[in-house]
Design a protein around this motif. Structure first.
Motif, mmCIF file in Angstrom:
data_model
loop_
_atom_site.group_PDB
_atom_site.id
_atom_site.type_symbol
_atom_site.label_atom_id
_atom_site.label_comp_id
_atom_site.label_asym_id
_atom_site.label_seq_id
_atom_site.Cartn_x
_atom_site.Cartn_y
_atom_site.Cartn_z
ATOM 1 N N GLU A 136 -27.709 -10.754 24.248
ATOM 2 C CA GLU A 136 -27.458 -9.315 24.150
ATOM 3 C C GLU A 136 -27.659 -8.810 22.726
ATOM 4 N N THR A 180 -30.301 -5.808 21.586
ATOM 5 C CA THR A 180 -29.779 -4.512 21.160
ATOM 6 C C THR A 180 -29.854 -4.284 19.648
ATOM 7 N N THR A 184 -23.948 -13.671 24.791
ATOM 8 C CA THR A 184 -23.792 -12.676 23.724
ATOM 9 C C THR A 184 -24.931 -12.715 22.718
#
Length: 120
Positions: free
Chosen positions: A86, A90, A83
Motif C-alpha cells: 500500500e 500511494t 502495508t
C-alpha cells in the motif's frame, strides 16, 4: 503467480530481504495469512508453520525461507506484506528508498510500481 509476479528472496550473510511487486506481496499475504503453508518465490520457497511461540525466521538450503510462530507472532509479517504494498502504491514521492518494514531479522520491501505512462 509466475516469474516476475512472485516475490524474491535477497540475502547477504545474515541480512534477509523479501521483495516484490505490490501485487506479489498481497498475493503472498493472502496465501500465508492465518495458516501453515508453502509458496514459491521467484528464486526459492517460503514455508510457514503456525505454531505456538515467538516468531523465528531461518534461511535454509534451496533457498527456503522458513517462518514459524503463533498467529499473533506472524501477524506483523503478514501486515508488512500488505502495508508495504500500500505504501508503494500511494507514495507521492518515489525518489527515496522503496517502502520497507523490518520484521525481526527479515526486511519486507515493496518495489515502486511501474507507471506505464512515465515515458509517454
Amino acid at each position: 503467480m509466475i516469474g516476475d509476479q512472485r516475490c524474491r528472496l535477497r540475502y547477504h550473510g545474515d541480512d534477509l530481504d523479501l521483495a516484490g511487486r505490490t501485487e506479489a506481496l498481497r498475493a503472498l499475504a493472502a496465501v500465508l495469512r492465518g495458516s501453515s503453508g508453502e509458496a514459491p518465490l521467484a528464486n526459492g520457497t517460503i514455508v510457514q508453520a503456525v505454531t505456538g511461540g515467538a516468531l523465528t525466521v531461518a534461511l535454509e538450503a534451496g533457498p527456503t525461507l522458513r517462518l514459524t510462530g503463533s498467529a499473533a507472532a506472524l501477524e506483523p509479517f503478514w501486515a508488512a506484506l500488505e502495508t508495504t504494498a500500500e505504501q508503494a502504491e500511494t507514495a507521492t514521492d518515489r525518489t527515496g528508498a522503496e517502502p520497507h518494514v523490518h520484521v525481526g531479522p527479515l526486511v519486507v520491501t515493496a518495489e515502486w510500481p511501474v507507471d506505464p505512462l512515465a515515458d509517454v
